[in-house]
Every structure is written in C-alpha cells, then in structure tokens.
Scaffold this motif. Structure first.
Motif, PDB file in Angstrom:
ATOM      1  N   ILE A 132      40.077  37.744  32.391  1.00  0.00           N
ATOM      2  CA  ILE A 132      40.878  38.963  32.549  1.00  0.00           C
ATOM      3  C   ILE A 132      41.368  39.514  31.198  1.00  0.00           C
ATOM      4  O   ILE A 132      41.059  40.657  30.865  1.00  0.00           O
ATOM      5  CB  ILE A 132      42.027  38.740  33.554  1.00  0.00           C
ATOM      6  CG1 ILE A 132      41.407  38.587  34.952  1.00  0.00           C
ATOM      7  CG2 ILE A 132      43.029  39.889  33.543  1.00  0.00           C
ATOM      8  CD1 ILE A 132      42.238  37.818  35.916  1.00  0.00           C
TER       9      ILE A 132
ATOM     10  N   GLY B 243      41.197  41.707  40.570  1.00  0.00           N
ATOM     11  CA  GLY B 243      41.094  42.057  39.156  1.00  0.00           C
ATOM     12  C   GLY B 243      39.940  42.990  38.856  1.00  0.00           C
ATOM     13  O   GLY B 243      40.078  43.943  38.087  1.00  0.00           O
ATOM     14  N   VAL B 249      45.052  44.974  37.189  1.00  0.00           N
ATOM     15  CA  VAL B 249      44.968  44.038  36.068  1.00  0.00           C
ATOM     16  C   VAL B 249      46.266  43.256  35.857  1.00  0.00           C
ATOM     17  O   VAL B 249      46.255  42.037  35.700  1.00  0.00           O
ATOM     18  CB  VAL B 249      44.555  44.783  34.785  1.00  0.00           C
ATOM     19  CG1 VAL B 249      44.520  43.825  33.610  1.00  0.00           C
ATOM     20  CG2 VAL B 249      43.196  45.428  34.987  1.00  0.00           C
ATOM     21  N   THR B 252      46.858  40.754  38.682  1.00  0.00           N
ATOM     22  CA  THR B 252      45.875  39.674  38.597  1.00  0.00           C
ATOM     23  C   THR B 252      46.244  38.700  37.480  1.00  0.00           C
ATOM     24  O   THR B 252      46.143  37.479  37.655  1.00  0.00           O
ATOM     25  CB  THR B 252      44.469  40.251  38.323  1.00  0.00           C
ATOM     26  OG1 THR B 252      44.205  41.275  39.275  1.00  0.00           O
ATOM     27  CG2 THR B 252      43.408  39.177  38.432  1.00  0.00           C
TER      28      THR B 252
END
Lengths: 283, 277
Positions: A132, B243, B249, B252
């Motif tokens: 991420i 995500g 974002v 997540t």
C-alpha cells in the motif's frame, strides 16, 4: 531379543513393509497428480480439454504452447523476459550486499544479534500490507509498470533472508583460518576475497538460487504494480484468465513454462532446501 | 561492511512504514480526493468497532489457518516419520515432495482451479466415480474454504515434513535403544521420546506455517477471489479489495498496519525460538 524384534521375513514385518509402500504410493500420487495433470493439459488438444468426463488418452500437440507464446492478452514472451531481468538484477544486488552484511555479522557480532533479528522480520511482512505505501510511493516516482520498482521490492524482501542464510555459511568457516592469514600480513579485505569467498561459494550459489526462486514466483507485487510493459511471467500466466473465461490449454502451457525451471533449481539445491526455507536454522 | 545492507533495509522499510502511519491517520480516498484530511484515529476505531466485513475476514482467516494447520502438522509429522525409516526409493520420495514447494502458487493454483472445475475437473470426476456424487468445490461457501485448505496442504505439507525429518534425524539414538531394550512399544516410544524431543521444532514449524497462512493471497486470487460471496475473503484479500478496488487508501493503511503488527509479533516469537534451537 527375538521376542521383541521380529525376524526379517515374518508375516508382521511383511505387512509393515506393505503398509510403508502403500503410504509412499499415496504420497507420490497426491504430490504428482496436479503436476502431471498440468503437463498433460498443456499438450492436450482443445476438444479433449472441454469434455465431461475428463479424457486421459489423447494425441499430444504443442498447439497451446504456440498459442500461449503469441497470445496478446497474456504476453508470455515479455513476461519471461521481464522475470529473467528482474531475477538477475535482484541476485546481482542481493548476493554481494548480503554477503558483506552476513560476513560482518558473523565476525563482529554487531548489535548483539538484534539487528539481524530486526532485519528478518521484514521477510515476514505481509506483502499486501507492504504494497500500500509502496504503491503510492512508486506512483509519485512514476515507477508504476516499471521493472525497477519490482527489482527494488524483490531486493528488499530477499535481503534479510539472504543475510541469515549466508550468516550460517560464514559461521561454518573457522575464524582461526582468517586470523593466521592476517598474521601473515594480509588485510581484512584480502582475507575475505582470497580465503573466505572461495570457501563460502556453495552458500552464495544456494542464496542466489533461493533469491531467484522467490523473485520468479512472486505474484502480488507484480500484479499490482504492472500493467503491460513490466508484466512478469506470473502475471502473464494469470492473464489466461480472460474476460471470456479461462483458456485452460494455454494456461497449462504457460504454467508449465513457469514451473519447470524452478523444478530444475530445486533438484540442484536439494540438499539445502530445508536450510533455505528455515533461514539457515535447520541444516 | 554491514552498512550498505542496513541502509537499504532500513530506508526501504522505515520510510514506507512511517508513510503508512501517516496515511492511516487521513481520510485519503482516491475516489474522493477532496475529502483528504487528518482524522486521527478514526480509521482505527472504525475498523475495530464498526467494520463487520473485517470481522468476517478475520473469522475466515482464522478458520483457514486453523484448518490448514490441523491438516498439515499431523500429516507432515506422519510423512516425516515415514521418511525417517529405511526403505528403497526414500531419497527419490524426498526429492519429489520438494517440487510443490518451488512451484509458483499462482501457476499451480490456477491448475488446481481447473482440477476443481465441476464440469471438466478431475477432482469432481473422481468423487463421482468413487462416491457417486461430488461436493460443489469452489461454489459452495464451506467447501470453497476447504478447497483452499486442500490446495495449500498439497503445496506446504512437504515443508513441514522435510523440516521434521531433519529434526528426527538429529535426535540421539541411545534413549530409543534403551527404551526398546526395556520393552517400550513403538507407540510408547513415539509418545514419550519422539514427541517431547521434537516439540520445539513442531512449534517453530507451526509458527512459520501460521505466518505464511495469514498472508495467503495468490491462491485466493487463483481459486475463489474471495467468493462465493465473502466466504473466502481472508484479511489479505479484504485489504486488496478495499485498497486497490475501492481505493480507500487511508482506511486500508490502518488495517494493514494492525495486520503487520500482529505478524511481526508472531515472527518475533518464531525467530526467538529458532535462535534458541
């Protein structure tokens, strides 16, 4: 003694033997069936794949391989090329850097083992959690769909493991050997190059092969970070799951191409498999 | 000598880690960028208190991990005991069971999807022939999880077996010899000698497997993509979904960090035990 241990050809020992071989046969069938089925499907003509019940006899063909190599939705050739580049670049970075670090850890007891410890937890990071921040970072650096991003991530994730594995190999070299060479006037670096490196060569090879293995098989990072230019072999394989369904024949062909080279590596490093998979803890 | 690797590892883990922490305190959503603002711990409290999907994902992850360990540890131990005996072809068997370990999960996972296929697969066919009917492997919500467990056990039971064989072969012989002389049965020797002696190794193998099982992602992609419904939506798949499909974002990042801490704790426990070995 004769009451406790049965003689070699008594009925009980024969039954025992038969049971052992039955168990072995079951293990082999369970292990090999998916692999045999993959190769069989890859050379099975299309009409024999989409039938109920499954067909076991057929005339082999290489059509799926040709199709897979040319298929636009799953660029297998590009995937092979990128996977090769990424794997080679990763070991070119991982092996020298980890060798120096592992040698340092093995000879100087840096950080009392804590540093090494911290480093290995990186190997355990769940890739989906790690990706991420990296996704946003690579997006800002304009590195999405670029092999450099994958080389960086694979290097990062293989370094800790490589350091630990090599640490064990360095520890096996007696320190006296190096000390006597230093007394004779060689520098630390000369000792490392002339004495230590040749002795640890098998360890370097094993580390390199394991790094290739993990990089080659890696899917999540490659799937999320690439679109078309930087797709790896695993992404190309997954591409045979198309909007129109799964192309089982070409998929099996691509999967075979992906898996066979790693089987060859596994045979080469057979003796070290357990050691590698436990970061050198179990020999 | 150590510094280049340390710089790389630290820079490449600490920066993203802090960046993750930063993201996790914001309402950063790629589909609604105008909303981006600092919201403190709101993501965390939402995840822990209000997210029913996360609770479901944790439950699925737990079921999957527990089921896999229950299959892989006993089966792996059984195979290890077998491989610890002398028989012809032992080396070949050991070589063959290493093959699943090095096969790319995405490639072999898709092969398994074909084998589970209700129309063309050999697994339903085998069940039809032997038992007269077959469960709906990937389409049934319970069986889908079982299907992934079977696939994962195929790939990773050899890992358990190979490590335990190495452990068994390192055991001292004398206790076993004297136990035999004093008339201990094979079951007794296993129960009172083998098992206590390899227990530390069993715990390590179970922990290493657990860490990997919690991270499982590739086979979910290949076999079920979280379905049917959310039956196989394990935590790592849920993270991918929120995500990279919903693009939340910030949110997540908050769940990913908690997941990361959990795995780091487990890793530290496992590594401590490995270091003591």
């Amino acid at each position: 003694m004769s009451t406790m241990t049965s003689s070699k050809n008594s009925p009980t020992s024969l039954v025992k033997k038969a049971l052992i071989y039955l168990a072995v046969a079951l293990i082999l069938i369970a292990t090999l069936t998916p692999l045999v089925w993959m190769v069989a499907t890859s050379i099975k003509p299309e009409p024999d794949i989409l039938v109920t019940p499954p067909r076991f006899l057929f005339t082999p063909t290489l059509d799926h391989y040709w199709f897979a190599l040319a298929a636009p939705e799953a660029p297998l050739v590009r995937g092979l090329y990128n996977s090769l580049i990424i794997s080679l670049a990763t070991i070119a970075l991982v092996v020298p850097i980890s060798a120096l670090a592992a040698y340092g850890f093995a000879r100087y007891n840096l950080g009392g083992g804590h540093l090494q410890f911290y480093i290995l937890t990186v190997k355990m990071f769940p890739p989906i959690a790690a990706i991420i921040p990296f996704f946003v970072i690579f997006q800002n650096l304009n590195l999405l769909d670029n092999v450099i991003a994958l080389i960086i991530l694979n290097t990062l994730f293989n370094l800790p493991f490589a350091i630990w594995l090599l640490y064990g190999f360095f520890k096996e070299i007696p320190a006296d050997l190096e000390e006597s060479a230093m007394i004779e006037g060689s520098t630390r670096f000369e000792v490392f190059r002339e004495i230590v490196l040749p002795l640890v060569a098998p360890g370097l090879a094993v580390t390199a092969i394991f790094s290739i293995l993990f990089t080659w098989n890696e899917f999540l990072f490659a799937f999320i970070l690439t679109r078309s230019q930087a797709v790896t072999l695993t992404v190309a394989v997954s591409g045979f799951w198309t909007h129109r369904g799964i192309l089982w024949g070409p998929l099996s062909a691509a999967a075979t191409v992906c898996v066979i080279p790693m089987f060859i590596f596994a045979l080469i490093i057979q003796r070290y498999i357990v050691r590698g998979l436990t970061f050198g803890a179990i020999k | 000598m150590v510094s280049p690797s340390l710089i790389i590892v630290f820079a490449l883990t600490l920066y993203p880690l802090f960046y993750s922490i930063y993201l996790s305190t914001r309402s950063y959503d790629l589909t609604a960028l105008w909303k981006d603002a600092f919201i403190g711990f709101e993501n965390y409290s939402h995840a822990l208190n209000e997210d029913a999907y996360l609770a479901e994902a944790l439950l699925a992850t737990f079921k999957f991990a527990a089921g896999s360990l229950l299959v892989q540890i006993p089966l792996g131990l059984g195979i290890a005991l077998l491989l610890n005996r002398e028989f012809r072809g032992r080396r070949l068997v050991r070589t063959i069971i290493t093959l699943p370990l090095v096969a790319a999960p995405i490639a072999i996972g898709l092969v398994w999807k074909y084998m589970y296929d209700m129309k063309f697969g050999i697994i339903p066919y085998f069940f039809q022939v032997v038992f007269g009917s077959s469960p709906h492997w990937l389409a049934d919500s319970t069986m889908a999880l079982v299907s992934i467990i079977i696939y994962d056990s195929w790939q990773w039971t050899p890992f358990v077996a190979l490590i335990l064989v190495a452990g068994l072969q390192g055991l001292p012989q004398e206790p076993f010899e004297s136990a035999t002389i004093y008339g201990a049965s094979a079951v007794q020797r296993f129960r009172y000698l083998t098992l206590p002696m390899i227990r530390p190794l069993l715990v390590i193998v179970a922990l290493l497997r657990l860490i990997d099982l919690l991270k499982l992602w590739d086979p979910v992609w290949a076999l079920t993509r979280g379905g049917p419904g959310i039956a196989t939506q394990v935590v790592s798949w849920y993270l991918y979904r929120i995500g990279f499909l919903y693009l939340w974002v910030g949110y997540t990042a908050s769940i990913a960090l908690m997941f990361l801490y959990l795995i780091i704790i487990l890793s530290v426990i496992a590594l401590r035990r490995i270091a003591r070995l």
